[in-house]
Write an enzyme that holds these catalytic residues in place. Structure first.
Site, PDB file in Angstrom:
ATOM      1  N   ASP A 113       0.825  -1.209   0.000  1.00 22.13           N
ATOM      2  CA  ASP A 113       0.000   0.000   0.000  1.00 22.13           C
ATOM      3  C   ASP A 113       0.862   1.264   0.000  1.00 22.13           C
ATOM      4  OD1 ASP A 113       0.755  -0.920   2.598  1.00 22.13           O
ATOM      5  OD2 ASP A 113      -0.707   0.400   3.554  1.00 22.13           O
ATOM      6  N   GLU A 154       0.130  -1.374   5.795  1.00 22.15           N
ATOM      7  CA  GLU A 154       1.183  -0.828   6.677  1.00 22.15           C
ATOM      8  C   GLU A 154       0.936   0.639   6.954  1.00 22.15           C
ATOM      9  OE1 GLU A 154       4.774   1.230   7.980  1.00 22.15           O
ATOM     10  OE2 GLU A 154       3.687   1.608   6.133  1.00 22.15           O
TER      11      GLU A 154
HETATM   12  C1  LIG Z   1       1.273   4.111  13.438  1.00 21.81           C
HETATM   13  S1  LIG Z   1       0.801   3.342  12.061  1.00 21.81           S
HETATM   14  C2  LIG Z   1       1.337   4.364  10.773  1.00 21.81           C
HETATM   15  C3  LIG Z   1       2.630   3.982  10.240  1.00 21.81           C
HETATM   16  C4  LIG Z   1       3.434   5.135   9.719  1.00 21.81           C
HETATM   17  N1  LIG Z   1       4.645   4.626   9.189  1.00 21.81           N
HETATM   18  C5  LIG Z   1       5.458   5.345   8.412  1.00 21.81           C
HETATM   19  C6  LIG Z   1       6.728   4.707   7.981  1.00 21.81           C
HETATM   20  O1  LIG Z   1       5.163   6.464   8.032  1.00 21.81           O
HETATM   21  C7  LIG Z   1       3.723   6.112  10.852  1.00 21.81           C
HETATM   22  O2  LIG Z   1       4.654   5.911  11.620  1.00 21.81           O
HETATM   23  O3  LIG Z   1       2.983   7.098  10.984  1.00 21.81           O
HETATM   24 ZN   LIG Z   2       6.605   2.393   4.165  1.00 22.53          ZN
HETATM   25 ZN   LIG Z   3       4.893   5.194   4.430  1.00 22.76          ZN
END
Ligand SMILES: CSCC[C@H](NC(C)=O)C(=O)O
Ligand SMILES: [Zn+2]
Ligand SMILES: [Zn+2]
Length: 474
Positions: A128, A193
């Site tokens: 995604d 993800e």
């Molecule tokens: C907490 S779930 C969302 C996942 C998202 N990952 C990245 C890598 O941007 C973040 O850390 O905001």
């Molecule tokens: Zn990523």
């Molecule tokens: Zn990302």
């Protein structure tokens, strides 16, 4: 373009050989030597030509994956899975698809090792991508435009369709040269993800299907590096998405009185702001790395009495809300932080309440922080460093990832996991407008994965200990 240059050089070599033979009335043996030299050059150019063709084909396959809009808020994973299955068939990999939530497929491709009893190597990527504001991009984010500099513009070009395709290209190349892995190699493509992995890795990793893969080590996403040195991550911060809600008596806009909803919320904003500055100072003064401090950033403010054209200006509202994206490093104390929120940032005594939209605490089963070891106790770390160096890359000190990745679910299970995306000399553009990756870096990354896969899957070391000794419990 490279091919045209090669053809020019070949032509030039032929002309020079003939001219030398004629002008210097060369003896027949020298002429033979020149002809042999010419033959060797042709062979070399033919080989280079074939590798240019292979590189072009790899880039085209990458672009084909990028144009599939597996984009939030409602990604349709079917076309991505169909494309990846066709790649697997072409390369000769076994495939399994699992569904832990409806229409959220997890695809696992497998290259069986000569000794399938050895714990396996898992290369993970997510299918995604986050949304893109098309009108703010130089090129359509789902057209995978390749510009004259060799930059490919697309949502997912860095995060992280590049990595998923690089795994496959490396396997394709290793198979073509006849390499046979000792350990089994799995390549997983997971959904969701970008929205926390609840219907993706969070369900997949603790499942029986995952256990059956018998995984010894995992590679997952990292970040681009603006310089020559690749970045590698052995842990990550825990996201806490906090919403503070304030209530209070409404009143006339001209009246000064205590405990209005906004006054109480602003007091919290002040305290949070000071805390934020204290953490940021640690970074500015070089006392801590970005991943080692607590970050807290306001992400929304909601208050006021709306009208069709704006807000009522002479009513003090009876409620207000603010949202914060907080990230806790692995060594932060979650209990102390809970207390800080409950007693200082959102105390009931100031008519405040709070909820969490997300509250992950990256801890293992014993409640201790999870970090994958990066010392001689972890053979996978040594192998990773060696193979990157062998591929001509350089690797920095291990870091804590600022945000959250699917690797947290794996570390939670006590399996060592590294965040690594081989993109050097590249600005960090994940989730940004005009996300791009240069073809040169993309191809270099395939070389790096060839080394890593060859090294990891050939390792026959003390497997029974790899899951426990390589995982640090602090
Ligand atoms: C907490 S779930 C969302 C996942 C998202 N990952 C990245 C890598 O941007 C973040 O850390 O905001
Ligand atoms: Zn990523
Ligand atoms: Zn990302």
């Amino acid at each position: 373009m490279i091919r045209e240059r090669l053809h020019c050089e070949l032509l030039l070599a032929m002309v020079m050989a003939m001219a030398m033979a004629m002008v210097e009335k060369t003896s027949s043996s020298l002429l033979l030597l020149l002809l042999f030299d010419l033959f060797l050059s042709i062979c070399l150019f033919a080989k280079l030509d074939a590798s240019v063709d292979a590189d072009n084909a790899a880039v085209e396959r990458f672009r084909s994956y990028l144009v599939i809009p597996s984009v939030h808020p409602n990604p349709n994973y079917a076309p991505a899975v169909e494309f990846l299955l066709s790649q697997a068939q072409d390369i000769g990999l076994d495939a399994q698809t699992f569904e832990f939530a409806e229409n959220k497929p997890v695809l696992v491709l497998t290259w069986k090792g000569k000794n399938p009893l050895l714990p396996s190597v898992l290369l993970n990527s997510h299918m995604d991508v986050v949304p893109a504001e098309k009108e703010k991009w130089k090129h359509d984010p789902f057209a995978a435009v390749l510009d004259e500099k060799g930059d490919i513009y697309a949502r997912g070009s860095q995060d992280m369709k590049c990595v998923g395709m690089q795994y496959l290209e490396a396997v394709r190349r290793l198979k073509a040269k006849g390499f046979k892995p000792l350990r089994t190699l799995h390549i997983s493509f997971v959904p969701e993800e970008e929205v926390g992995g609840v219907n993706g890795a969070e369900k997949f990793v603790p499942s029986e299907e995952f256990k059956a893969l018998n995984v010894a080590v995992v590679l997952d996403e990292g970040l681009a590096s603006p310089n020559e040195t690749y970045r590698v991550f052995n842990g990550e911060r825990s996201p806490w998405w906090l919403v503070i809600r304030a209530t209070g008596a409404p009143g006339h806009g001209s009246k000064l009185y205590d405990n209005s909803a906004l006054e109480n919320l602003i007091k919290s904003l002040d305290l949070i702001s000071s805390y934020r500055a204290s953490q940021f100072d640690l970074i500015k003064e070089g006392l801590a790395a970005e991943g080692e401090v607590v970050s807290v950033n306001p992400v929304f403010l909601k208050a006021g009495t709306p009208t069709p054209t704006g807000f009522v200006m002479n009513v003090q509202p009876s409620e207000a809300e603010a949202g914060f994206d907080i990230r806790l490093p692995p060594l932060a104390d979650p209990v102390a932080f809970d207390k800080l929120i409950a007693e200082e940032w959102a105390p009931a005594s100031r008519n405040l309440s709070f909820t969490f939209k997300q509250k992950v605490t990256v801890r293992n089963k014993k409640g201790l922080p999870c970090l994958t070891a990066t010392d001689s106790s972890n053979p996978w770390w040594l192998l990773l460093k060696d193979s990157i160096t062998k591929a001509g890359g350089s690797i920095g000190q291990p870091e804590i990832f600022l945000a959250a990745t699917d690797a947290r679910f794996v570390r939670d299970e006590g399996i060592p996991a590294f965040g690594f995306s081989p993109m050097a000399n590249t600005p960090i553009l994940l989730h940004d407008h005009n996300e791009f990756l240069n073809v040169r870096e993309y191809l270099k990354g395939i070389d790096v994965y060839c080394e890593i896969i060859e090294t990891f899957s050939s390792y026959g070391g003390p497997d029974d200990q790899s899951k426990t000794s390589s995982h640090t419990e602090l």
